[in-house]
Each structure stands twice: as structure tokens, then as C-alpha cells.
Design an enzyme around this catalytic site. Structure first.
Site, PDB file in Angstrom:
ATOM      1  N   SER A   5       0.804  -1.228   0.000  1.00  0.00           N
ATOM      2  CA  SER A   5       0.000   0.000   0.000  1.00  0.00           C
ATOM      3  C   SER A   5       0.831   1.269   0.000  1.00  0.00           C
ATOM      4  CB  SER A   5      -0.940   0.032   1.210  1.00  0.00           C
ATOM      5  OG  SER A   5      -0.193   0.094   2.416  1.00  0.00           O
ATOM      6  N   ASP A   9      -3.620   8.254   8.231  1.00  0.00           N
ATOM      7  CA  ASP A   9      -4.475   7.358   8.994  1.00  0.00           C
ATOM      8  C   ASP A   9      -3.603   6.704  10.063  1.00  0.00           C
ATOM      9  OD1 ASP A   9      -3.069   5.373   7.622  1.00  0.00           O
ATOM     10  OD2 ASP A   9      -4.726   4.885   6.275  1.00  0.00           O
ATOM     11  N   HIS A  15      -0.610   4.934   7.540  1.00  0.00           N
ATOM     12  CA  HIS A  15       0.074   5.510   6.386  1.00  0.00           C
ATOM     13  C   HIS A  15       0.426   6.982   6.575  1.00  0.00           C
ATOM     14  CE1 HIS A  15      -2.435   2.134   4.900  1.00  0.00           C
ATOM     15  NE2 HIS A  15      -1.328   1.855   4.227  1.00  0.00           N
TER      16      HIS A  15
END
Length: 367
Positions: free
Chosen positions: A48, A335, A338
Site C-alpha cells: 500500500s 491514517d 500511512h
């Protein structure tokens, strides 16, 4: 998007995403006295931290960022599948290299010939070097990403011809950012050191496959300080409001990174004409967390989205209040896993200096 339904699966899934976080990758910016090669393209593998939207096209993917408030500081102001408020590291270094402003996901249905010529991302949120990690997250495994690379090369040949395609791949910067998710879904038959070695064998095979397909400049990111991710503080500490890094987690990252660095040096010496280098994400990210005022940050222990303690992916959504579009630049994390786009940009500057130095001391890649 559906999260795992059982408590055990939910815990595993939380942990998987956790790790996709600050992980590793690289941007390239020359320091004042160093020059970078004129790369032909950027080709991205990983999780990600470098998934620019591939999971948008996976209907069963556990982790997706195709909804608000993700992307609120992206140039279009819209969510794109990037796990941040704006751009990711692939976008920053493609821009620094003068190749393009954004790196598209390979699975985008409207991928242009121009994008094919200048590179794409095969990355998938939740994946890892271990196929089991990808299976749990319903993500694209690293083996499948290499298969996508083969499809990419085939299309590139149709677009520019065989010789030019070979030159493009040969002259591309290939970046790999993965590994963190694996440690949260570690196979029970391994202790920590044994699992590190298992993953490093996967890294070795991946680098060799990329090399055999024509890649010559390959940068592999190490692990971040996993224990400093906000969600790790929440789920690993007895008191989740005692916001401090989990040192055992960080020690694991450091020992893996030391092994990875040695492995990559050996690979470079064995792969003729290659430049295979390590990207140190751990130290610059830890410095941002421990010395925030140096970088203009105010908050390092929770994310901007929601409470900042647990929200990520589906839990960071339109119903989640954020610190505010303008305030996100004060946060290291967007978040609970991340980094913000601002943190990625700062990280890019540091990593670019690392890479420029590594490339300046390496022999030029050859066929």
C-alpha cells in the site's frame, strides 16, 4: 469493501494494513554534487505504500482507499486508491526524475500508451513477499505482480517495438516496497529470525526475476520503524493511550534491514551489470517521529483521520472526522498506518539523496 468477519480475522487484517505503512520505497533526487541517470521509466512493485490504485479493481480486496477522505489533498481532490491524503512516493520520484507527475496503476482500464512507455505500479495494498500474506488480504501477490510485469512488457513491445521496449526496461528505475505486512501474519512454523530468512529468499528470487526480464537498476526498500505506527501503539501497548513506540517491533525491523542490506550487496555482485541497492526508510521516518519540529510537524503519535488511533482503509471513511485538509501537513500520519503526503515528500528528499549516492558509486548498468 468488507472487513474480515471473525475477531481473529479482523485482528489479522488490522495488522496487515498496519504494516503496509511507512514501509519502504524510494524517491530519487540528486544532491547538489551528484547526478542521477536519465531513467526511461519507473516500474513499481509492492504494497500500500506504493499502490497507486490497483486495489480499486480487485472486488474482493480487504484494503481499499477509493473513498473519501482519502485523496482530499490530491491534485484533483478526489480519492484515487492511494493510501494517503495526496501523492505517494512513486509520484514524487517520477516527478523529480522529470518522467511524469503521477504513476498510474497497471490495472487502470484506460491506461494510455504514454503511461506504458514511462512506467506503472503493480503494487497492491496488503500484499507481502509471502504468498500467504497476499491471500489473507485478497491482494496481488508478488509473483502475480511479476506476471503483470510480463504483460506490461508485452504491451510495451506492441507500442514501441522490441528493441525500444528492451531499452526502456533496461533503462528504467525499478522500485520494490514490501515486507512489513508479512511480519504481522508470520507463519507459526518460523521464529522471527527464521521468518526473516524465509522472506529474504523471496526477495532474492524476486530481484533475480526482475533482472532476468531486463531490469538493471533495482532499489529495494527496507522496513520502517513498525513499532512507531499509531495503530501499533494502540494494539500492542497495555495502555493504548500511552503513546510511545513499541521497541520490540522496531528491533525486528532493524535486524531484518541489516540482513536485507547484506543480501542486496551480494545480489549486485552476482548479477552482471546490475545496480541493486537498499533504501533506508527506517532512519528518516524515525527522525520525523522523534524530532517533529525539524520538519514542521506537530502530531506524530496519531493519524489525521478519525481518532487517529485505529482508523484506516474502510474505517477511515466519509463518516470519519479529520484534522482538516489544511492541517494534514502538521501530521506525520494520515491514517493510523500511512504517512501524509507531506511526510512522503520529506521522506522522498532524504531517500533521493541516499539513492543518488548509491548510484554515483555503482558501475553503470550494462546488458
Amino acid at each position: 469493501m468488507h472487513l474480515p468477519r471473525t475477531a481473529a480475522a479482523a485482528t489479522t487484517a488490522l495488522i496487515i494494513i498496519i504494516l503496509t505503512a511507512a514501509v519502504d520505497i524510494l524517491v530519487i533526487t540528486a544532491s547538489p554534487n551528484q547526478q542521477l541517470p536519465n531513467f526511461t521509466a519507473v516500474i513499481i512493485f509492492g504494497d500500500s505504500t506504493v499502490d497507486t490504485g490497483n486495489n480499486n479493481y480487485l472486488p474482493d480486496a480487504v484494503f481499499r482507499a477509493d473513498h473519501r477522505p482519502y485523496g482530499e489533498n490530491f491534485p484533483t481532490g478526489q480519492p484515487t486508491g492511494r493510501f494517503s491524503d495526496g501523492k505517494l512516493l512513486p509520484d514524487f520520484f517520477a516527478s523529480i526524475l522529470g518522467i511524469k507527475q503521477l504513476v498510474p496503476p497497471f490495472l487502470h482500464p484506460n491506461l494510455s500508451d504514454s503511461d506504458i512507455r514511462t512506467g506503472v505500479s503493480f503494487a497492491s495494498a496488503g500484499t507481502g513477499y509471502d504468498d500467504l500474506t497476499a491471500t489473507i488480504a485478497q491482494a496481488i501477490s508478488m509473483d502475480e505482480q511479476v506476471e503483470m510485469f510480463e504483460e506490461y512488457v508485452a504491451r510495451l513491445r506492441r507500442v514501441v517495438g522490441d528493441d525500444a521496449a528492451k531499452e526502456t526496461v533496461h533503462g528504467a528505475l525499478v522500485a520494490v516496497s514490501a515486507g512489513a505486512n508479512d511480519f504481522m501474519t508470520r507463519r507459526l512454523e518460523f521464529d522471527l529470525s527464521g521468518y526473516q530468512d524465509f522472506l529474504l529468499s523471496k526477495v532474492q528470487n524476486l530481484v533475480k526475476r526482475i533482472y532476468n526480464m531486463g531490469g538493471r537498476t533495482i532499489v529495494v526498500g527496507g522496513l520502517p520503524p513498525i513499532g512507531c505506527l499509531p495503530i501499533q501503539m494502540t494494539v500492542k501497548l497495555k495502555n493504548p493511550f500511552d503513546r510511545r513506540c513499541v521497541e520490540t517491533q522496531n528491533q525486528g525491523s532493524q535486524s531484518y534491514n541489516a540482513k536485507l542490506k547484506k543480501l542486496l550487496a551480494k545480489l549486485q555482485s552476482s548479477l552482471a551489470g546490475s545496480t541493486v541497492t537498499y533504501s533506508n526508510v527506517y532512519d528518516p521516518l524515525l527522525d520525523m517521529i522523534t524530532h517533529p519540529s525539524k520538519y514542521g510537524f506537530v502530531e506524530t503519535k496519531q493519524g489525521c483521520c478519525g481518532s487517529g488511533l485505529v482508523e484506516m482503509a474502510a474505517l477511515c471513511n466519509e463518516e470519519s472526522p479529520t484534522c482538516g485538509k489544511e492541517m494534514a501537513s502538521n501530521y506525520v500520519f494520515w491514517d493510523s498506518v500511512h504517512p501524509t503526503s507531506t511526510a512522503y515528500q520529506i521522506l522522498a528528499t532524504n531517500l533521493s539523496q541516499q539513492l543518488a549516492s548509491a548510484l554515483s558509486s555503482a558501475s553503470p548498468p550494462s546488458s
